[in-house]
Design a protein around this motif. Structure first.
Motif, PDB file in Angstrom:
ATOM      1  N   LEU A  57       0.693  -1.269   0.205  1.00 47.71           N
ATOM      2  CA  LEU A  57       0.044   0.089   0.065  1.00 47.71           C
ATOM      3  C   LEU A  57       0.751   1.163   0.384  1.00 47.71           C
ATOM      4  O   LEU A  57       0.369   2.499  -0.554  1.00 47.71           O
ATOM      5  N   THR A  58       1.917   1.116   0.818  1.00 49.97           N
ATOM      6  CA  THR A  58       2.633   2.560   0.540  1.00 49.97           C
ATOM      7  C   THR A  58       3.544   2.732  -0.676  1.00 49.97           C
ATOM      8  O   THR A  58       3.153   3.679  -1.201  1.00 49.97           O
ATOM      9  N   LEU A  59       3.941   1.822  -1.253  1.00 51.73           N
ATOM     10  CA  LEU A  59       3.844   1.917  -3.319  1.00 51.73           C
ATOM     11  C   LEU A  59       3.201   2.289  -4.403  1.00 51.73           C
ATOM     12  O   LEU A  59       3.241   3.337  -4.666  1.00 51.73           O
ATOM     13  N   VAL A  60       1.983   2.534  -3.130  1.00 51.85           N
ATOM     14  CA  VAL A  60       1.152   2.436  -4.315  1.00 51.85           C
ATOM     15  C   VAL A  60       0.782   3.509  -4.141  1.00 51.85           C
ATOM     16  O   VAL A  60       0.426   4.708  -4.923  1.00 51.85           O
ATOM     17  N   PHE A  61       1.035   4.595  -2.485  1.00 51.19           N
ATOM     18  CA  PHE A  61       0.458   5.725  -2.441  1.00 51.19           C
ATOM     19  C   PHE A  61       0.908   7.085  -2.586  1.00 51.19           C
ATOM     20  O   PHE A  61       0.684   7.552  -3.249  1.00 51.19           O
ATOM     21  N   GLU A  62       2.187   5.836  -2.288  1.00 49.51           N
ATOM     22  CA  GLU A  62       3.646   7.323  -3.192  1.00 49.51           C
ATOM     23  C   GLU A  62       3.346   6.502  -4.993  1.00 49.51           C
ATOM     24  O   GLU A  62       3.896   8.436  -5.220  1.00 49.51           O
ATOM     25  N   ARG A  86      -1.486   8.928   8.937  1.00 46.41           N
ATOM     26  CA  ARG A  86      -2.214  10.329   8.858  1.00 46.41           C
ATOM     27  C   ARG A  86      -1.279  11.285   7.212  1.00 46.41           C
ATOM     28  O   ARG A  86      -1.993  11.768   6.989  1.00 46.41           O
ATOM     29  N   LYS A  87      -0.423  10.545   7.641  1.00 43.33           N
ATOM     30  CA  LYS A  87       0.490  11.849   6.629  1.00 43.33           C
ATOM     31  C   LYS A  87      -0.048  10.858   4.728  1.00 43.33           C
ATOM     32  O   LYS A  87       0.184  12.087   3.508  1.00 43.33           O
ATOM     33  N   TYR A  88      -1.079  10.066   4.329  1.00 44.03           N
ATOM     34  CA  TYR A  88      -2.080   9.666   3.450  1.00 44.03           C
ATOM     35  C   TYR A  88      -3.262  10.305   3.437  1.00 44.03           C
ATOM     36  O   TYR A  88      -4.135  11.042   2.387  1.00 44.03           O
ATOM     37  N   GLN A  89      -3.499  10.782   3.966  1.00 42.22           N
ATOM     38  CA  GLN A  89      -4.940  11.786   4.797  1.00 42.22           C
ATOM     39  C   GLN A  89      -5.611  12.865   3.860  1.00 42.22           C
ATOM     40  O   GLN A  89      -6.194  13.401   3.637  1.00 42.22           O
TER      41      GLN A  89
END
Length: 98
Positions: A57-62, A86-89
């Motif tokens: 999920l971190t790879l996808v959000f980046e 929170r950084k992705y909110q």
């Protein structure tokens, strides 16, 4: 395990893909008006690492962050990830709260 692989955005099938040995982890999406709706996540049963989902999920959000588009997580697992990170909110569209 996840460091040696490459995230693929398969436009034709509208899914992010991550190959793990002979299996494929994927997150299906729908793209509409500068928003990406993350609808389903499939992680192969062969993956037993608990941190794999977070790393995927971190790879996808980046990847999405680099495109500067908003994210609408409709999958419960992905919404849970956004609540915990929170950084992705800030990537959520105006008016959407998780």
């Amino acid at each position: 395990m996840i460091d040696a692989v490459e995230l693929v955005d398969n436009d034709f099938l509208r899914q992010f893909e991550l190959k793990i040995e002979d299996d494929l982890a994927k997150i299906e999406y729908s793209l509409q008006d500068r928003k990406i709706f993350l609808t389903k996540m499939f992680i192969p049963e062969s993956v037993t690492s608990e941190e794999f989902e977070t790393n995927f999920l971190t790879l996808v959000f980046e990847n999405i962050s680099e495109r500067n588009i908003s994210v609408v997580p409709t999958s419960p697992e992905i919404a849970k990830f956004v609540r915990r990170n929170r950084k992705y909110q800030k990537m959520l569209p105006v008016g959407i709260r998780i």
